[in-house]
Design a protein around this motif. Structure first.
Motif, PDB file in Angstrom:
ATOM      1  N   LEU A   1     -13.387  -0.629  -1.187  1.00  0.00           N
ATOM      2  CA  LEU A   1     -11.816  -0.313  -0.902  1.00  0.00           C
ATOM      3  C   LEU A   1     -11.780   0.183   0.405  1.00  0.00           C
ATOM      4  O   LEU A   1     -10.828  -0.067   0.899  1.00  0.00           O
ATOM      5  N   MET A   2     -12.625   1.268   0.849  1.00  0.00           N
ATOM      6  CA  MET A   2     -12.514   1.758   2.183  1.00  0.00           C
ATOM      7  C   MET A   2     -12.732   0.627   3.147  1.00  0.00           C
ATOM      8  O   MET A   2     -12.207   0.740   4.167  1.00  0.00           O
ATOM      9  N   ARG A   3     -13.550  -0.254   2.944  1.00  0.00           N
ATOM     10  CA  ARG A   3     -14.004  -1.442   4.090  1.00  0.00           C
ATOM     11  C   ARG A   3     -12.443  -2.101   4.032  1.00  0.00           C
ATOM     12  O   ARG A   3     -12.179  -2.470   5.350  1.00  0.00           O
TER      13      ARG A   3
ATOM     14  N   ILE B   1      -8.146   6.747  -6.605  1.00  0.00           N
ATOM     15  CA  ILE B   1      -8.524   5.287  -7.208  1.00  0.00           C
ATOM     16  C   ILE B   1      -9.973   5.119  -7.672  1.00  0.00           C
ATOM     17  O   ILE B   1     -10.508   5.117  -8.965  1.00  0.00           O
ATOM     18  N   ALA B   2     -10.815   5.672  -6.907  1.00  0.00           N
ATOM     19  CA  ALA B   2     -12.198   5.786  -7.322  1.00  0.00           C
ATOM     20  C   ALA B   2     -12.702   6.798  -8.270  1.00  0.00           C
ATOM     21  O   ALA B   2     -13.265   6.700  -9.158  1.00  0.00           O
ATOM     22  N   ARG B   3     -11.894   7.902  -8.166  1.00  0.00           N
ATOM     23  CA  ARG B   3     -12.001   8.903  -9.323  1.00  0.00           C
ATOM     24  C   ARG B   3     -11.776   8.470 -10.658  1.00  0.00           C
ATOM     25  O   ARG B   3     -12.523   8.742 -11.744  1.00  0.00           O
TER      26      ARG B   3
ATOM     27  N   VAL C   1     -10.065  -2.262   7.497  1.00  0.00           N
ATOM     28  CA  VAL C   1      -9.826  -3.597   8.211  1.00  0.00           C
ATOM     29  C   VAL C   1      -8.082  -3.514   8.137  1.00  0.00           C
ATOM     30  O   VAL C   1      -7.494  -3.612   9.433  1.00  0.00           O
ATOM     31  N   ALA C   2      -7.632  -3.035   7.227  1.00  0.00           N
ATOM     32  CA  ALA C   2      -5.942  -2.760   7.311  1.00  0.00           C
ATOM     33  C   ALA C   2      -5.685  -1.985   8.452  1.00  0.00           C
ATOM     34  O   ALA C   2      -4.701  -2.146   8.911  1.00  0.00           O
ATOM     35  N   LEU C   3      -6.322  -0.878   8.539  1.00  0.00           N
ATOM     36  CA  LEU C   3      -5.961   0.040   9.618  1.00  0.00           C
ATOM     37  C   LEU C   3      -6.128  -0.388  10.952  1.00  0.00           C
ATOM     38  O   LEU C   3      -5.684   0.433  12.206  1.00  0.00           O
ATOM     39  N   THR C   4      -6.865  -1.550  11.315  1.00  0.00           N
ATOM     40  CA  THR C   4      -7.068  -1.903  12.618  1.00  0.00           C
ATOM     41  C   THR C   4      -5.573  -2.318  12.961  1.00  0.00           C
ATOM     42  O   THR C   4      -5.530  -2.514  14.368  1.00  0.00           O
ATOM     43  N   CYS C   5      -4.650  -2.535  12.387  1.00  0.00           N
ATOM     44  CA  CYS C   5      -3.303  -3.021  13.158  1.00  0.00           C
ATOM     45  C   CYS C   5      -2.628  -1.857  13.864  1.00  0.00           C
ATOM     46  O   CYS C   5      -1.935  -2.214  14.678  1.00  0.00           O
TER      47      CYS C   5
ATOM     48  N   VAL D   1      -4.173   9.243   4.507  1.00  0.00           N
ATOM     49  CA  VAL D   1      -3.464   8.565   3.372  1.00  0.00           C
ATOM     50  C   VAL D   1      -4.171   7.529   2.480  1.00  0.00           C
ATOM     51  O   VAL D   1      -4.198   7.681   1.434  1.00  0.00           O
ATOM     52  N   PHE D   2      -4.739   6.536   3.476  1.00  0.00           N
ATOM     53  CA  PHE D   2      -5.617   5.649   2.777  1.00  0.00           C
ATOM     54  C   PHE D   2      -6.697   6.172   1.934  1.00  0.00           C
ATOM     55  O   PHE D   2      -7.118   5.755   0.984  1.00  0.00           O
ATOM     56  N   VAL D   3      -7.260   7.121   2.782  1.00  0.00           N
ATOM     57  CA  VAL D   3      -8.633   7.912   2.176  1.00  0.00           C
ATOM     58  C   VAL D   3      -8.185   8.288   0.994  1.00  0.00           C
ATOM     59  O   VAL D   3      -8.871   8.307  -0.105  1.00  0.00           O
TER      60      VAL D   3
END
Length: 194
Positions: free
Chosen positions: A182-184, A96-98, A188-192, A88-90
Motif C-alpha cells: 500500500l505504501m508503494r 488500514i494495515a492495523r 507513486v500517487a504522491l509523485t504528482c 495523511v497517506f501514511v
C-alpha cells in the motif's frame, strides 16, 4: 405517555457501525443488529425508524471518527505541503494495515453498496469527499505559493486525484492489506506533487 429511551444511543450506533463494517448493509440483518447493540428490533425501530436510519447514523459516526480526522489533520498540520499530504497517506495506510481485512472502510463500502440507490447516503459521501478535497486543495495551493508544489498543475485536479488514490488504497486493502504494498502505491500517487 411516551416511554423514555432506556439505552445509550451512542453506544448502539457504535456497535451497529462495527456490524455494518464487518458485513455491509445487505449482509447485516436486523437480528445481527439486535445482537450487536443488545437491543430488541422494536427499540431499534423506535429510535432510528428503520435499519436504514440506523445505517445512516452509523455512517455519520464513521465519518466523524475516521474521515473528518484526516481533514482535521490536513488543516492543522503546517510545513512542507508534500510532507503534510504524505503524513495523511501514511496515517491512512497505517490504520488500514492495523485493521487488516477485519473491517471495511464504511465510506468505500457505502459508495459501492448504497450510494447508487440511496440519495441520503450519496449526499453524505459527497460531503465527506468534498471536505477532504477542499482540505487537500488548501494544502496544495499553499504549497504552490511557497514553491513546494509545482505551480503549473491545477491544485483542484491534484486534490481530486489524491482523494481518488486514497480511497483506492482502501479498496485494494480489502484484497491485500499489506502495508509495504500500500505504501508503494501511495508513494507513486504522491509523485504528482513533485
Amino acid at each position: 405517555m411516551a416511554r423514555t429511551r432506556e439505552f445509550d444511543t451512542d453506544a448502539a450506533v457504535a456497535a451497529a457501525m462495527e456490524a455494518f463494517r464487518r458485513t455491509g448493509f445487505e449482509g447485516t440483518s436486523m437480528r445481527d443488529l439486535a445482537e450487536a447493540t443488545g437491543l430488541g428490533s422494536g427499540s431499534i425501530y423506535a429510535a432510528f425508524g428503520s435499519k436504514e436510519g440506523l445505517y445512516l447514523a452509523a455512517l455519520d459516526l464513521y465519518r466523524q471518527q475516521y474521515a473528518m480526522p484526516l481533514t482535521d489533520l490536513l488543516r492543522s498540520t503546517h510545513g512542507d505541503a508534500r510532507e503534510v499530504v504524505r503524513g495523511v497517506f501514511v496515517a491512512a495506510v497505517d490504520e488500514i494495515a492495523r485493521d487488516g481485512r477485519r473491517r471495511a472502510c464504511l465510506i468505500v463500502a457505502a459508495a459501492m453498496e448504497r450510494a447508487r440507490d440511496d440519495d441520503r447516503v450519496a449526499a453524505r459521501l459527497r460531503s465527506t469527499t468534498q471536505a477532504l478535497e477542499l482540505a487537500l486543495f488548501d494544502v496544495i495551493a499553499e504549497g504552490q505559493t511557497r514553491g513546494q508544489v509545482p505551480a503549473d498543475r491545477d491544485a483542484s485536479d491534484l486534490a481530486g486525484f489524491l482523494v481518488t488514490n486514497l480511497q483506492g488504497l482502501r479498496v485494494m486493502a480489502a484484497i491485500s492489506p499489506d502495508r509495504a504494498t500500500l505504501m508503494r502505491s501511495a508513494e507513486v500517487a504522491l509523485t504528482c506533487l513533485a
